[in-house]
Structure formats: C-alpha cells, structure tokens
Write a protein that holds these residues in place. Structure first.
Motif, PDB file in Angstrom:
ATOM      1  N   ILE A 129       0.834  -1.195   0.000  1.00  0.00           N
ATOM      2  CA  ILE A 129       0.000   0.000   0.000  1.00  0.00           C
ATOM      3  C   ILE A 129       0.874   1.252   0.000  1.00  0.00           C
ATOM      4  O   ILE A 129       0.600   2.218  -0.729  1.00  0.00           O
ATOM      5  CB  ILE A 129      -0.947  -0.008   1.237  1.00  0.00           C
ATOM      6  CG1 ILE A 129      -1.948  -1.144   1.051  1.00  0.00           C
ATOM      7  CG2 ILE A 129      -1.653   1.320   1.399  1.00  0.00           C
ATOM      8  CD1 ILE A 129      -2.814  -1.382   2.274  1.00  0.00           C
ATOM      9  N   PHE A 130       1.950   1.188   0.752  1.00  0.00           N
ATOM     10  CA  PHE A 130       2.867   2.320   0.816  1.00  0.00           C
ATOM     11  C   PHE A 130       3.432   2.633  -0.576  1.00  0.00           C
ATOM     12  O   PHE A 130       3.377   3.781  -1.047  1.00  0.00           O
ATOM     13  CB  PHE A 130       4.000   1.978   1.793  1.00  0.00           C
ATOM     14  CG  PHE A 130       5.100   2.995   1.840  1.00  0.00           C
ATOM     15  CD1 PHE A 130       4.868   4.289   2.295  1.00  0.00           C
ATOM     16  CD2 PHE A 130       6.385   2.662   1.425  1.00  0.00           C
ATOM     17  CE1 PHE A 130       5.892   5.218   2.335  1.00  0.00           C
ATOM     18  CE2 PHE A 130       7.407   3.588   1.459  1.00  0.00           C
ATOM     19  CZ  PHE A 130       7.155   4.867   1.914  1.00  0.00           C
ATOM     20  N   ALA A 131       3.938   1.612  -1.251  1.00  0.00           N
ATOM     21  CA  ALA A 131       4.510   1.822  -2.584  1.00  0.00           C
ATOM     22  C   ALA A 131       3.438   2.310  -3.536  1.00  0.00           C
ATOM     23  O   ALA A 131       3.667   3.214  -4.349  1.00  0.00           O
ATOM     24  CB  ALA A 131       5.108   0.509  -3.095  1.00  0.00           C
ATOM     25  N   PHE A 132       2.253   1.718  -3.405  1.00  0.00           N
ATOM     26  CA  PHE A 132       1.189   2.074  -4.335  1.00  0.00           C
ATOM     27  C   PHE A 132       0.781   3.531  -4.180  1.00  0.00           C
ATOM     28  O   PHE A 132       0.621   4.253  -5.168  1.00  0.00           O
ATOM     29  CB  PHE A 132       0.002   1.146  -4.093  1.00  0.00           C
ATOM     30  CG  PHE A 132      -1.114   1.347  -5.051  1.00  0.00           C
ATOM     31  CD1 PHE A 132      -0.994   0.911  -6.362  1.00  0.00           C
ATOM     32  CD2 PHE A 132      -2.279   1.990  -4.658  1.00  0.00           C
ATOM     33  CE1 PHE A 132      -2.018   1.121  -7.256  1.00  0.00           C
ATOM     34  CE2 PHE A 132      -3.299   2.197  -5.559  1.00  0.00           C
ATOM     35  CZ  PHE A 132      -3.176   1.750  -6.863  1.00  0.00           C
ATOM     36  N   THR A 133       0.662   3.974  -2.929  1.00  0.00           N
ATOM     37  CA  THR A 133       0.247   5.364  -2.724  1.00  0.00           C
ATOM     38  C   THR A 133       1.309   6.331  -3.245  1.00  0.00           C
ATOM     39  O   THR A 133       0.977   7.390  -3.765  1.00  0.00           O
ATOM     40  CB  THR A 133      -0.010   5.659  -1.232  1.00  0.00           C
ATOM     41  OG1 THR A 133       1.091   5.128  -0.494  1.00  0.00           O
ATOM     42  CG2 THR A 133      -1.299   5.052  -0.763  1.00  0.00           C
ATOM     43  N   ILE A 134       2.564   5.984  -3.109  1.00  0.00           N
ATOM     44  CA  ILE A 134       3.603   6.887  -3.619  1.00  0.00           C
ATOM     45  C   ILE A 134       3.534   6.974  -5.138  1.00  0.00           C
ATOM     46  O   ILE A 134       3.473   8.053  -5.725  1.00  0.00           O
ATOM     47  CB  ILE A 134       5.000   6.406  -3.211  1.00  0.00           C
ATOM     48  CG1 ILE A 134       5.174   6.533  -1.706  1.00  0.00           C
ATOM     49  CG2 ILE A 134       6.078   7.238  -3.925  1.00  0.00           C
ATOM     50  CD1 ILE A 134       6.510   6.035  -1.221  1.00  0.00           C
ATOM     51  N   TYR A 135       3.516   5.811  -5.770  1.00  0.00           N
ATOM     52  CA  TYR A 135       3.761   5.804  -7.210  1.00  0.00           C
ATOM     53  C   TYR A 135       2.505   5.933  -8.051  1.00  0.00           C
ATOM     54  O   TYR A 135       2.605   6.113  -9.262  1.00  0.00           O
ATOM     55  CB  TYR A 135       4.530   4.536  -7.594  1.00  0.00           C
ATOM     56  CG  TYR A 135       5.963   4.612  -7.135  1.00  0.00           C
ATOM     57  CD1 TYR A 135       6.885   5.377  -7.861  1.00  0.00           C
ATOM     58  CD2 TYR A 135       6.403   3.973  -5.989  1.00  0.00           C
ATOM     59  CE1 TYR A 135       8.185   5.488  -7.440  1.00  0.00           C
ATOM     60  CE2 TYR A 135       7.705   4.075  -5.571  1.00  0.00           C
ATOM     61  CZ  TYR A 135       8.592   4.832  -6.299  1.00  0.00           C
ATOM     62  OH  TYR A 135       9.879   4.942  -5.893  1.00  0.00           O
TER      63      TYR A 135
END
Lengths: 233, 111, 670
Positions: free
Chosen positions: C557-563
């Motif tokens: 989720i962290f990576a997804f929200t950033i990118y």
C-alpha cells in the motif's frame, strides 16, 4: 619345323625393326602387319595352331585396320611426308598451323633416341643373361603326343568322362577356356565391354562442343566474306 | 635344334625392339604400335612355355596344365584389343583438341 | 500403432519429441512456410506435448507411479555406461507439466506478440528447440542427459536473447549470458565428474542406490561435488556471483523472458539440487552455502529491483530475488517448499512478463519497435483504462509476487520464511532477516510497477497513449489462464496452521525426498523436515504468517500510494535527488557489480590474452608453425616438382629403369 620357325622369326624381327625405324607412319604400320604374320608363323611352329589363327584374325585383321583408320584420321605428318598419310585428312586441317615436330629436324640418333637405344640394349643384355642362366632342362622341347586325354569337369549325363584332344587345337584350348578358366574369360569380356564404352565416350563429340565448332566455322565464313567484300571495294 | 631358350632369345629381342620404339617415338600412334610388339613378344613366350610343358607331359589329367599358356596368350590378345581401342580413342580425342598426336605436347598435367 | 500409443514408455518419449519435430519443421522449412502455418506447427507441437504429458500425469504419476521410457544405449566406454532413458517421477513429472503447460500458453501468446516480426519462423523454431531441451533436462534419468538439456537450454537462451541480433547490445547480451553460463557449466561438469568418480555412475537411480550402500560417506568429497554443482546452478539460476547475465537477458523478446528467464530455464538449478537431494543431505556445508547465497541474492537483487526504470528489468531482478528464495529453501533442507515456490513463481512471473509484454506491444505500435521508451515505467501511467484485461491479470500477478495473503506467492514464500524462522539458529536468523528484507523489497517494487504503469497520469508521448490498446485475443487468453493459475496454485498446499489438512502438492512429491529424509531423521539433523506440527510450531507459524502479511500488505500500500499519484512521485524524485541520492545511485548502478567484474576479471584476462596472443599466436603459431610448415613444404616441393616434367618419355624411362632394376634383383637372388 626349325626352318619354318627361323623364317618366321626373321620375318617377325624384320617387321619389328621396320615399326621402330620407319619415319612414315603408314610404313611403320605395314611393318607391324609383317611382324604379326611372323609371330603367327612362330605360334604355328610351336604347335599352337588355334592361337596362330587367332593372331592373324585379331591382330593382323582387326587391330591393324583400326590403326590404319586412326592413322588416316589423326596423322600429323605434313603432306610432303607422303601421299598415303594425308588421305582422308580433315578438311579444316591446316598443315601450316601444326607446330613443326622437332624430332623430324634432328639427326636419326638424337639424344632421346640414343638414350632409348642404350636403355633397350641394357634391358636386352639383362634378359639374355637371364635366359642364358636358365636351368638345362629348358634346353629342349620334347615331343608332343598326337592326342592327349582330358578329364571333363562338367560332363553331360551319358557322355564319357574323358575325351582325346589334339594339343593346340581349338577343342583343346576351348577346354582350357571354358572348363578351367571360365571366370577369367568372363572378366575379360567385361573388360572389353568397358573398353568399348570408354572408347565411345572418349571419341563422342558433346553437343556443346560440336555447336561451338559450327559457330566457329560460321564466324570464319563471315569473316572471309567480309574480307572479300572489302577487297572488292 | 629348336628349343625353349632360342625362342626366349627371340622373345627378348622382339621385346627390346618394341621397348626401343616406345622410348624413342614421339608420335602416340607409333608408340602404341611398339607397345603391341612388346605384347606380342610376351605372347610368344607364353606359347613357348605351353609347348614346353606339353612336351614334359603335363597335360595328363586336367588339360589346362599345358594349354593354360595358350589361354593366357588369348587373354593377352583380348586385353591388347581393348587397350588399343581405348588408346586410339584417347589419341583421337587428343588430336581433336590440338591437331597433332605428339606426346611432348600433352604435358598439361604438369601444372 | 494404437497399442503403441497406450504404452507409457512410448508416450513419455513423445513428450520431448513433439517440440523437436516442431523445431525441425520450422527450422528447415519455416522460411518458406506461411506465417500462420509456422505458428500452428510450433503451437500444435507443444500443445500436443502438453496433452500427452497431462494424460501421463493424471493417469499414472499423480497416482504415485513412476514412468520410464524405453531405454537406448547411448555410450558404453569402460565403466561408463550411459543410457538414453526418460524418467517421469512426481518431481520431473510436475516440472514436465509446468514446462509444457506454461510453454504452450507462451507459444500461443507469441503468435500475437511476434506477429509483426519477419523472422517469425526462426523465433518459433528456437522456442520449440528450447522446450525440447528443457524437457530433456527435466526428464532425463541421468546427470548426463540433464547436462545435455542444460547445455541445450543455454544455447536456446543465447539464441533467443540475441534474437534481434542486428542490434549490437542484444547480441552482446546473448554472448554475456552464454559466457557466464559457461563458467557455471564448468562447475556443473566438475561436480558430475566427482560424482562419477565416487559412485561410478551418473544415473539417478544408481546414484541413490550407491548412496544407500555407502556406510560412511566421504563428506568432504560430497561437499566438494555439491559445491561444484552449485556453481553450475548459480550460473543457470542467476545467483551471486553469476547473476549478472539475467537482467541483460531482457534484451530478448518478452515471451522469451517469460518462458526461459522466469518460468523454466532459470529454475534448472533448483530442480537439479532437488533431484539430487539424497546426495545433498550429506553435504551440510554446501547446503549452508546455498542458503546464504540464496538469501544474499534475494536481498541484493530485491534492492536493485527497487529503482529500475525498465519494466522488464524490474521483473528480471525480482526473478533473481525469487530464485534466491528458492535456494534459501533448498539450503535449509526444505526441498518441497523450494519446488512449491518454483511452481507458483512459474505462473505469476510468466504472467507478469507476459503482461508487461502486452503493455510493451501496445506501446510499440506508436513508439516503434525496440524503442526503450516503450519499456520505461516513468513514461507510462494510467494504462488501466486502456488495457483492462492486462491490468487485471498483472494485478493478480503482482499480488502473487508481493505475497499478499491468499494469493499463491503468499503461501510459497511464507513457507520458505517459516522454514528459516523455524530453524532457530544463527543461520536461520540471518536467512530469515535477509528473506524478510527481500520480501519487503518485493512487495515494494511489485506495486511500484503497478502504480507507475497503470495508475496516475500518462507521462510519455501523447500519441502512444492515444493508440495504446488491449492486445489481441491470442495474447489475452494466456494472460487470463495464467492469472487463474497464479491465483490458485498456492491452494495446492495449505499451511498446517490453517487447521485444514490439504497438501496434495507435498503428498505428490513425498516419495522423492524419502531417502534423504530417512537419513536426516536417523542422524537427527536440524535439516530434517518436520513430520508433525506441534502446538508451539503452529503458533510460530501464525506469528510468521501475520508478520509477513502485515509487511507485504503495508509495503504494497505504501509503494502504491507513492507511485500511483503524481504528488507522491514528485516527492520520491525529490528524495532521491536529495538525501537518498547516494544509495539511489548505488542501486541504480546495480552496486557497480558489472564494473567491478570488468576491472577484476575482464581486464586482466584481456591483458593476459594480449600477451599470449603476441607470444603464442603471432610468434609461435603463425610465424613458426603455420608459416614455417608452409615454407618447408614450399621449398621441398620446389625441388621435388622437377621430377614431374610432364613429358611422357621421362616417365617411361623411369618406369623401364625401375623394371630393369627389379630384374637385376631377381637375378641376384637366384
């Protein structure tokens, strides 16, 4: 018989000498013919009557004629060498185009001939020496019985197992050929067959070759016509 | 007195005459003729030995003992005929190419 | 004929034979064949092979039977007696199914993907040849046959990486793969020789029998042999230090990356170790090395994958990383888990590659073939609207890769981490820590890829986005089927902690490990796989599962929200330009491994080669041997040729003189 043998051998040797010394090819061929006949005489003197007849038929009859054909067809002797050799020479054969054969200008015993004579004499001496050294039992022939018995290897049923034949007769040699050496006989027939095929193949002109020759002839004809036209103008 | 040695001397003489011819001639046809002479002399030797063995009585039993020499002479004739046939064909083929039958001209294989 | 087709001995031979026939047809006649028929031959042959393999697998192997093909005598020299025989036991049968199944789907996919290529037939010929070689590798019943396939897949890999050989980097990448693999193959051969020296045979059955008979095994020699074999596995399966070829291998067409460099060939090393598990259990040191190398590879490749811009490079490093996971499992002695991860990984990684191929394919229409922009994640975005099927299937694949709970990767990766966790010693701790870190990386780059490619705003050429379109059905179908497999494969082996005993996968493979496990249990080795799960173990498994689930989901989720959002992307860019600049560059340049190899290995070899070139090649061979022998012949022939005058009379003279001399000899002898 000794006299006949001596005469025949003299004829044979004389013919042979003619073959190797004559400069005109057709005379050399005549010498060869003479030598063949002499050899046939020698065979007859040695009681080999069938071989003597075959010698005349095969050598003097067939081979000599073959040589004669080829001589007429393929002789490179210049016209002045004699009328006989140029009979039937090719129409497009130009004697001037033939390179002069150096040997003809040379003295009879030029170096190669001298060497050849020397080597031949050396071989002759060796052979004479070898024959001279033969064991004494080769000093006489001995008499031949008028008829000898042969055992047939494959007699037909009902026929006798043996037969009396004369030495050197066709019947006697026939037994040797067909009874004792049938395989050699068959192989020789195969060899002759191959030779016939080879000769045909070698002398046959290929289609491309003859076409090229025709074209060359046509070109020469045209050139000649043009040259003639030019001279007229 | 006719004896094998004399016949063999004759053979050797004829053979060496032929040999001289083969060695000294330049014309292919003449060389072939001389070759025939040499073959002929060999034939004479074969027939002479055939006669010799017949005189020794070797023809008892199978006849080929004495007759085989004559048989071989006949074979030599056949082979000589074949040889001349092919040899003359070669000469004709060569002649077509260069319009002469001099052996010295036929040396392309050297290169 | 019908009788023959009912004999498993014969049918098993047909499995690798079909792709070989396809290869021969396409290789010899493909150039003159129509596009459609060339593709039909290739797909038909491998699908037929798959059908035969399935019938064999369902009717015999899944019942616990082992199928052996007819045996042919291959070579027989002294003590070496090698038979050509195929063997399908549960392990090789399973891999046979993976190779033919995934291979079939990728063949079908390639019909659409390679449709525009003028060397279409050549591609399919190579692909069929690869399937043949891979099946030989898997099904061969001796190490020699495995080596045959091993080299065969290496060759095909080389041919297919450099498939577009007119572009030099591609052929360079092919050469690199080949050379690096040669290093590994050398180790493999040495290992093979050692085993032959020790056991006098290379047949699996005879090796196993030999291992049973040995009372006191020479553990030094076995460790050495296993380490040599592991060098080979490192080369083929892209582990440290021989992993460098795999990322470059992405130069090949994408279906090739999916089939060879993700699903099948690169797993050959894992298969080899699993196949020889009865020997490896005696080589504890080698297993420790395997575990450590695997863990290090998993972690380092994972970190490199974090920053790659090229969509295929991300997947390539993730493959290296996942292979590392498999080696961890092998090194911990938990062979079935490694095969399980191999199995699930084959599906979701093939799926991800094919999905990325679908994206590349649709962008290449506009950007032109071979344009690197068509693979640059930072020049994509928002593609989910244009390519819904590709997005949906790739999302499934990414979830599998990241280890999101209930997707296949979760089950297999979790089993590996649990095996390390359960080990409870220094090695286990190190491996577990590295594995968990690698799992974090995996989750991060998986959803970074999804976010960058399918969400946010389009960042590339406008025209490319306008023309981007869902790929043809021949590409969509394999994606769909692989997505189902990628989701479902994990349910074939439920963890004991679930309380439901459903483990058909482990049950199938159980006979393969029997001999090795029997030894380990007798020796009370920590490597032995647990038979029963105690209450504490189940608790530990739950803990482990929760940790990895939380990590996977959280990081995803962290990576997804950033990118997936332009703002996050902007923040990430600022970060790497500022504080995180140094580590970012380090990762972007892959720890400078290629450069280090260049200075440490390539340059010295080049220098040495130059020296030897001058001394040996130029002076010794060229000048002395080659020119010298030529000169000798030239001089002697100049003398000897004078004999050949070409004048007939000279020959005659020589002949007569010779004959006369013979006569003299005879006379002298009288």
């Amino acid at each position: 018989m000794e006299v006949f043998f001596l005469l025949s051998s003299m004829v044979a040797v004389a013919g042979a000498v003619l073959v190797v010394t004559q400069r005109v090819a057709i005379y050399a061929l005549l010498g060869l013919l003479v030598s063949f006949f002499g050899t046939a005489g020698i065979f007859y003197a040695l009681d080999a009557t069938f071989v003597a007849v075959s010698q005349i038929l095969v050598y003097a009859g067939a081979l000599a004629v073959l040589f004669l054909f080829v001589l007429m067809f393929a002789s490179d002797d210049p016209p002045e060498a004699g009328p006989l050799v140029t009979v039937g020479a090719r129409k497009d054969f130009d004697p001037a185009a033939v390179k002069p054969v150096e040997a003809r200008a040379r003295p009879r015993l030029s170096m190669p001939s001298f060497g050849a004579a020397l080597l031949s004499l050396a071989v002759l001496a060796l052979m004479y020496f070898a024959i001279y050294k033969l064991p004494p039992r080769f000093g006489e022939f001995g008499g031949v019985a008028p008829q000898t018995q042969v055992h047939k290897t494959n007699p037909r049923p009902g026929e006798p197992l043996t037969e009396m034949v004369e030495f050197g007769s066709a019947r006697g040699v026939g037994y040797a050929i067909f009874d004792d050496f049938p395989l050699a006989f068959e192989v020789v027939s195969l060899l002759i067959f191959a030779a016939i095929l080879g000769a045909v193949l070698l002398t046959r002109r290929s289609a491309a070759q003859s076409r090229a020759e025709q074209e060359a002839a046509a070109r020469e004809g045209e050139a000649g016509a043009e040259g003639a036209g030019g001279s007229h103008a | 007195m006719l004896n094998p040695q004399i016949v063999l001397f004759l053979c050797a003489t004829l053979f060496c005459i032929g040999l001289y011819g083969v060695l000294s001639r330049n014309n292919l046809i003449l060389m072939l003729m001389s070759l025939e002479l040499m073959l002929n002399s060999a034939n004479i030797a074969l027939v002479a030995f055939s006669r010799y063995w017949a005189g020794k009585g070797l023809d008892a039993g199978s006849f080929s003992g004495a007759h085989s020499g004559q048989f071989f002479a006949l074979m030599v004739m056949a082979v000589a005929a074949a040889e001349v046939g092919v040899g003359l064909a070669i000469i004709v083929a060569l002649f077509r190419k260069r319009h002469n039958s001099d052996v010295r001209a036929a040396s392309e294989l050297k290169h | 004929m019908r009788e023959l087709l009912q004999k498993p001995e014969f049918l098993l031979l047909l499995v690798p034979l079909m792709p070989l026939i396809g290869f021969l047809i396409n290789g010899f006649f493909g150039r003159r064949m129509a596009l459609a028929s060339s593709g039909a031959v290739a797909c038909g042959s491998i699908v037929l092979s798959f059908v035969i393999a399935t019938s064999l697998f369902v009717s015999l192997i899944s019942q616990g039977q082992t199928v052996q093909s007819y045996s042919f005598n291959w070579m027989h020299v002294g003590a070496l007696d090698i038979h050509f025989r195929l063997l399908a036991d549960p392990l090789s049968g399973l891999l046979m199914m993976v190779v033919t199944g995934v291979g079939s789907l990728i063949h079908i996919y390639s019909v659409g993907y390679m449709g525009h290529d003028k060397a279409y037939w050549r591609f399919f010929a190579y692909l069929n040849l690869f399937c043949f070689a891979m099946l030989m590798l898997v099904l061969g019943d001796s190490l020699v046959l495995m080596f045959l396939g091993w080299e065969g897949v290496g060759l095909c890999s080389y041919l297919l990486i450099g498939f577009w050989y007119t572009h030099k980097p591609n052929s360079d990448a092919g050469k690199k793969a080949f050379v690096v693999n040669r290093v590994g193959d050398f180790g493999f051969m040495l290992g093979m020789f050692l085993l032959f020296w020790y056991f006098g045979s290379l047949n699996y059955g005879e090796l196993a029998a030999g291992m049973r008979e040995v009372v006191q095994p020479d553990s030094t020699l076995l460790n050495a042999a296993c380490l040599c074999l592991f060098v080979g596995a490192c080369g083929k399966s892209a582990q440290i230090p021989l992993y460098v070829w795999l990322p470059d291998a992405m130069a090949g067409p994408t279906p090739v990356s999916a089939l060879i460099h993700a699903a099948t060939m690169v797993t050959a090393g894992i298969y080899m170790i699993a196949r020889l598990n009865f020997i490896w259990v005696h080589a504890e040191t080698a297993l420790t090395v395997v575990a450590l190398v695997g863990a290090l590879t998993a972690f380092f490749a994972g970190t490199i994958g974090l920053v790659q811009r090229d969509i295929k490079k991300v997947l390539a490093y993730s493959t290296v990383s996942q292979l590392g996971f498999m080696f961890i499992a092998l090194g911990l002695g938990n062979f079935p888990v490694a095969i399980f991860h191999l199995f699930t990984h084959a599906f979701f990684k093939a799926l991800l590659f094919l999905g990325s191929g679908s994206v590349i394919h649709s962008l290449e229409h506009t950007l032109g073939h071979g344009n690197p922009d068509s693979q640059d994640l930072f020049k994509m975005g928002g593609l989910k609207h244009k390519m819904p099927l590709t997005f949906a299937t790739m999302f499934v694949g990414a979830c599998g890769l990241a280890g999101i709970p209930l997707f296949s990767g979760f089950f297999s990766k979790d089993a590996i981490l649990y095996a390390a966790f359960e080990r409870q010693d220094a090695l286990g701790l190190v491996v577990y820590a590295l594995g968990l870190a690698a799992a974090v990386c995996t989750a991060f780059y998986s959803f970074r890829l999804i976010g960058l490619a399918f969400f946010g705003k389009w960042r590339g050429l406008e025209a490319a986005y306008a023309h981007a379109d869902e790929s043809p059905r021949s590409m969509g179908l394999p994606l769909f089927l692989l997505a189902i497999a990628a989701f479902g494969a994990g349910y074939l082996w439920l963890p004991a902690a679930f309380g439901v005993h459903f483990t058909p996968f482990a049950d199938l493979l159980a006979p393969v490990w029997q001999q090795g496990q029997a030894f380990l249990r007798a020796a009370q080795s920590p490597l032995a796989m647990p038979v029963e799960h105690s209450h504490e173990a189940i608790v530990r498994e739950w803990v482990n599962m929760l940790v990895s689930s939380v990590v996977a989901v959280g990081v995803s989720i962290f990576a997804f929200t950033i990118y997936s959002k332009p703002a996050g992307l902007e923040r990430a860019r600022k970060l790497v330009e500022g504080a995180m600049g140094a580590p970012y560059r380090l990762l972007l340049n892959k720890y400078y491994v290629d450069e280090i190899y260049d200075i440490a290995i390539v340059r010295p070899i080049q220098l040495l080669s130059d020296v030897f070139f001058v001394i040996f090649d130029v002076i010794f061979i060229d000048l002395m041997l080659v020119n010298g022998s030529g000169l000798l012949v030239d001089l002697s022939s100049k003398v000897a040729r004078r004999v050949q005058t070409g004048v007939v009379r000279h020959y005659l003279f020589a002949f007569v003189v010779g004959a006369a001399l013979l006569l003299v000899m005879f006379l002298a002898a009288l």
